[in-house]
Structures are given as C-alpha cells and as structure tokens.
Design a protein around this motif. Structure first.
Motif, short mmCIF file in Angstrom:
data_model
loop_
_atom_site.label_atom_id
_atom_site.label_comp_id
_atom_site.label_asym_id
_atom_site.label_seq_id
_atom_site.Cartn_x
_atom_site.Cartn_y
_atom_site.Cartn_z
N ALA A 202 0.83 -1.21 0.00
CA ALA A 202 0.00 0.00 0.00
C ALA A 202 0.86 1.25 0.00
O ALA A 202 1.96 1.28 0.55
N LYS A 203 0.34 2.29 -0.61
CA LYS A 203 0.89 3.63 -0.48
C LYS A 203 0.39 4.17 0.85
O LYS A 203 -0.76 3.91 1.24
N LEU A 204 1.23 4.92 1.58
CA LEU A 204 0.86 5.46 2.90
C LEU A 204 0.84 6.97 2.87
O LEU A 204 1.83 7.61 2.51
N VAL A 205 -0.30 7.56 3.26
CA VAL A 205 -0.44 9.00 3.38
C VAL A 205 -0.81 9.30 4.83
O VAL A 205 -1.91 8.98 5.28
N GLY A 206 0.12 9.90 5.55
CA GLY A 206 -0.11 10.25 6.96
C GLY A 206 -0.53 11.69 7.10
O GLY A 206 0.06 12.58 6.45
N ILE A 207 -1.55 11.93 7.90
CA ILE A 207 -2.00 13.29 8.20
C ILE A 207 -1.71 13.50 9.68
O ILE A 207 -2.42 13.01 10.54
N MET A 208 -0.65 14.23 9.96
CA MET A 208 -0.09 14.34 11.29
C MET A 208 -0.36 15.72 11.88
O MET A 208 -0.19 16.72 11.20
N VAL A 209 -0.75 15.77 13.12
CA VAL A 209 -0.91 17.04 13.80
C VAL A 209 0.46 17.45 14.38
O VAL A 209 1.20 16.59 14.87
N GLU A 210 0.80 18.72 14.26
CA GLU A 210 2.12 19.21 14.71
C GLU A 210 2.44 18.80 16.14
O GLU A 210 3.58 18.45 16.45
N LEU A 211 1.45 18.81 17.00
CA LEU A 211 1.61 18.45 18.41
C LEU A 211 2.22 17.06 18.57
O LEU A 211 2.95 16.80 19.53
N LEU A 212 1.95 16.17 17.63
CA LEU A 212 2.41 14.78 17.74
C LEU A 212 3.50 14.44 16.71
O LEU A 212 3.74 13.27 16.43
N ALA A 213 4.16 15.45 16.19
CA ALA A 213 5.16 15.24 15.13
C ALA A 213 6.28 14.30 15.57
O ALA A 213 6.86 13.59 14.73
N ALA B 233 -8.56 19.61 14.54
CA ALA B 233 -9.69 19.91 13.65
C ALA B 233 -9.24 19.90 12.19
O ALA B 233 -9.93 19.33 11.33
N GLU B 234 -8.11 20.51 11.91
CA GLU B 234 -7.59 20.52 10.55
C GLU B 234 -7.21 19.11 10.11
O GLU B 234 -7.44 18.71 8.97
N ARG B 235 -6.65 18.33 11.04
CA ARG B 235 -6.29 16.95 10.73
C ARG B 235 -7.53 16.15 10.34
O ARG B 235 -7.53 15.42 9.34
N LYS B 236 -8.60 16.26 11.12
CA LYS B 236 -9.84 15.53 10.80
C LYS B 236 -10.37 15.95 9.44
O LYS B 236 -10.80 15.10 8.65
N ALA B 237 -10.33 17.24 9.15
CA ALA B 237 -10.82 17.73 7.86
C ALA B 237 -9.98 17.14 6.72
O ALA B 237 -10.53 16.73 5.69
N GLN B 238 -8.67 17.08 6.88
CA GLN B 238 -7.79 16.51 5.86
C GLN B 238 -8.01 15.01 5.69
O GLN B 238 -8.02 14.49 4.57
N LEU B 239 -8.20 14.31 6.81
CA LEU B 239 -8.44 12.87 6.75
C LEU B 239 -9.72 12.58 5.96
O LEU B 239 -9.78 11.65 5.16
N LEU B 240 -10.75 13.37 6.19
CA LEU B 240 -12.00 13.20 5.45
C LEU B 240 -11.84 13.61 3.99
O LEU B 240 -12.29 12.90 3.08
N ALA B 241 -11.18 14.73 3.74
CA ALA B 241 -11.01 15.22 2.37
C ALA B 241 -10.24 14.24 1.51
O ALA B 241 -10.52 14.08 0.32
N ARG B 242 -9.27 13.55 2.08
CA ARG B 242 -8.43 12.61 1.33
C ARG B 242 -9.10 11.26 1.13
O ARG B 242 -8.58 10.42 0.40
#
Length: 184
Positions: free
Chosen positions: A56-67, A84-93
C-alpha cells in the motif's frame, strides 16, 4: 481507492492487533492507499507497517503536536496545525473511511464524520470494524437514535458494521462501486 483509517495510537492486545493486521494486509493487497493519522505508535503503527509490507501507499495526516511520533516510512506526510484541521484533511483525502478500535479520539473522529454525513456534507462510506464486539454499545446507541427519530436517514445509510477486515473493505468497495454505477 484512498481508505482513511481511524484507530488507536495505543499498544493493544493481540485480539485487536491481529484483526487490524489482517485488514491492513488486505488493504495493501487490493492496491488501496492507507490514509491515517501518520503515527508510528500503537495500533496506528501496526496498521501502517502491515499495509506498507503488503504494497500500500501510505499518506499520513499528522498534527504538529504529535510530530515526534511521525511514521518515517510514509510516502507522504502532511502536517496540520491542530486536530480539527487533521480531521478535515483525513475526510477530504478519503474515498471511504474505516474505523478500527480506538479511544476517545477515534470516537470523536467517527462521530464527526457521521454528523457531517447526516447533513449531506459528504456521502463517503463509513464502516466500523467491530472487532470482538468493541462497537456493540455504539451500535445499540445509534439504533436507539434511529428508532426514536434522531437520525434523518436510515442508520445503514450512515454507517455499516463489519465483523472482519475483509468484510469492512468489501462494504467500502461495494458502496463506491454503487456510486460509479449510479453515475455512469
């Protein structure tokens, strides 16, 4: 297909990790892309390792706090300012969303995508992998909400519950195949 996965970043018992591995392996073998929280910790790391090993190709959507917990083998790693931005990106992708076992963060993610779907703001398939009856309580609550008129559309249009990873992927694929057929 881009499959966004919500799951725990905690180390968990084999009764949860084995089904998660099977799901991730099947995801990779079927040529899908894993979109997830971008962490190498706990179940997130297990799923990423297994999906990557299966191609699989892996696309991670990481919040800066947990970098500091970022998965180093991701094909793409996106950093967001907040959850909130992370959740929006996870849904958008996502083409589809599959929810594995998780804690309060996972519950927050799934309830948000269900609320957005309820209001017609997306129509992506949402599937809960109900490992060892983990989501029985949530299913009971959602059914009660449906029966008592709190949901404007049938529960099975909002979310499906799957007993295993292969079924979860099949539900997502069938839902997307139905969309392609309907628009053709």
């Amino acid at each position: 297909m881009n499959i966004t996965v919500f799951c725990s970043a905690n180390d968990l018992d084999e009764r949860y990790t084995v089904p998660a591995r099977e799901f991730a392996r099947t995801l990779g073998e079927r040529g899908h892309t894993l979109v997830w929280g971008g962490s190498d910790a706990g179940l997130m790391g297990v799923v990423a390792d297994e999906a990557k090993a299966a191609g699989a190709k892996l696309v991670g959507i990481m919040v800066e706090l947990l970098a500091h917990k970022a998965y180093q083998g991701a094909d793409e790693l996106v950093s967001t300012a907040d959850l909130a931005e992370r959740k929006a990106q996870l849904l958008a992708r996502a083409d589809a969303l599959v929810v594995l076992v998780g804690g309060v963060g996972t519950l927050d993610e799934v309830t948000e995508v269900l609320e957005l779907k309820k209001h017609g703001l997306h129509d992506k398939p949402v599937v809960l992998l109900d490992t060892d009856g983990f989501y029985d309580g949530l299913r009971t609550q959602l059914r009660r909400m449906e029966q008592e008129g709190f949901l404007p559309r049938p529960l099975d249009e909002l979310v499906r519950f799957a007993p295993d990873g292969a079924t979860a992927l099949r539900y997502a694929e069938e839902a997307l195949d139905g969309e392609v057929s309907a628009s053709a």
